[in-house]
Design a protein around this motif. Structure first.
Motif, short mmCIF file in Angstrom:
data_model
loop_
_atom_site.label_atom_id
_atom_site.label_comp_id
_atom_site.label_asym_id
_atom_site.label_seq_id
_atom_site.Cartn_x
_atom_site.Cartn_y
_atom_site.Cartn_z
N ASN A 74 0.85 -1.20 0.00
CA ASN A 74 0.00 0.00 0.00
C ASN A 74 0.88 1.25 0.00
O ASN A 74 2.03 1.21 0.41
N ASN A 130 -18.18 -2.16 2.32
CA ASN A 130 -17.49 -3.16 3.12
C ASN A 130 -16.43 -3.97 2.38
O ASN A 130 -15.72 -4.75 3.02
N LYS A 133 -14.67 -0.39 -1.51
CA LYS A 133 -14.09 0.90 -1.11
C LYS A 133 -12.66 0.71 -0.60
O LYS A 133 -11.76 1.47 -0.95
N GLU A 134 -12.44 -0.32 0.21
CA GLU A 134 -11.09 -0.57 0.74
C GLU A 134 -10.18 -1.19 -0.31
O GLU A 134 -9.03 -0.77 -0.46
N GLN A 135 -10.66 -2.20 -1.02
CA GLN A 135 -9.79 -2.89 -1.96
C GLN A 135 -9.43 -2.05 -3.18
O GLN A 135 -8.44 -2.33 -3.85
N ASP A 186 -8.72 1.13 -2.87
CA ASP A 186 -7.98 2.27 -2.28
C ASP A 186 -6.52 1.87 -2.13
O ASP A 186 -6.19 0.95 -1.38
N SER A 187 -5.66 2.56 -2.84
CA SER A 187 -4.23 2.25 -2.85
C SER A 187 -3.59 2.35 -1.47
O SER A 187 -2.52 1.80 -1.24
N ARG A 188 -4.24 3.04 -0.54
CA ARG A 188 -3.67 3.22 0.80
C ARG A 188 -4.04 2.10 1.76
O ARG A 188 -3.52 2.02 2.87
N HIS A 189 -4.95 1.21 1.34
CA HIS A 189 -5.42 0.14 2.22
C HIS A 189 -4.37 -0.96 2.35
O HIS A 189 -3.83 -1.44 1.36
N GLY A 190 -4.09 -1.34 3.58
CA GLY A 190 -3.11 -2.39 3.82
C GLY A 190 -3.71 -3.53 4.60
O GLY A 190 -4.78 -3.39 5.19
N ASN A 208 -4.08 -4.47 -1.50
CA ASN A 208 -5.31 -4.01 -2.16
C ASN A 208 -5.22 -4.34 -3.64
O ASN A 208 -4.17 -4.72 -4.15
#
Length: 173
Positions: free
Chosen positions: A3, A148, A151-153, A155-159, A162
C-alpha cells in the motif's frame, strides 16, 4: 507493490442490468456512482442494459477492451430467476475468478438479511487486466458491497494489500 501513502484514483464503469429500471429509477447505479466519486475515483462510463445475455456480453466486452476502464461494477441480474444471467456472462469472460469476492459479499450480507443471502450470486474476477464485480440489484446490496469490500480494496492506501497494488501486473503472463 505494498500500500502507498498517496491515493490513486481508478477509472470505473458502472453497469445496471435490469428489465424494469430506467436511468431515472436506477437507484442502485446512482448509489454506486455517488460512492465512487465521493471516494475520489473517476466514473468514466455508466450504462443500463436489459437482462439479456447478448446485450450484457456485448457491453462488457467493449468495456473490457477499453484500456481507459480499470474496473467494472455491475448491479442486478445476480439472482435465481430465469432472466438472471449476470454471473454466467461475467464468469464466461474471466481470465481469473476472484472467488473470495462472492464469498465475502455473502458473509457480510448475512449480517443484514440472514439466509436470504443464499439467493445472491455476486461474483468477481479479472478479464484482460480489468477488474469485474457483479453485485445484486438492491441498493442495500450495493451499499454493502461498496462500503465493506470495494471501497477498501480499490484504495491504494489500504493495507496490508489491495487490488490497486497489483493492477499493473494483471496482464503479465
Amino acid at each position: 507493490m505494498p500500500n502507498v501513502d498517496e491515493f490513486i484514483p481508478l477509472n470505473i464503469a458502472i453497469l445496471t442490468i435490469s428489465d424494469s429500471r430506467t436511468p431515472e429509477t436506477d437507484t442502485s447505479g446512482q448509489l454506486l456512482a455517488d460512492r465512487i466519486q465521493e471516494a475520489g475515483h473517476n466514473l468514466v462510463a455508466r450504462d443500463l442494459v436489459s437482462d439479456d445475455k447478448d446485450a450484457l456480453t456485448t457491453r462488457l466486452k467493449s468495456w473490457i477492451d477499453n484500456d481507459e476502464i480499470q474496473v467494472i461494477i455491475s448491479t442486478g441480474g445476480t439472482g435465481l430467476t430465469g432472466r438472471d444471467n449476470t454471473p454466467e456472462v461475467f464468469e464466461s469472460l474471466y481470465d481469473k475468478p476472484i472467488p473470495g469476492f462472492g464469498e465475502l459479499f455473502r458473509m457480510i450480507s448475512y449480517k443484514f438479511i440472514g439466509t436470504s443471502t443464499l439467493q445472491s450470486r455476486a461474483t468477481g474476477g479479472i478479464a484482460n487486466g480489468t477488474y469485474m464485480f457483479a453485485l445484486p440489484g438492491s441498493t442495500g446490496a450495493c451499499k454493502d458491497g461498496w462500503d465493506n469490500i470495494l471501497k477498501e480494496q480499490l484504495d491504494s492506501r489500504h493495507g496490508p494489500c489491495n487490488f490497486v497494488g497489483i493492477l499493473p501486473r494483471l496482464k503479465e503472463r
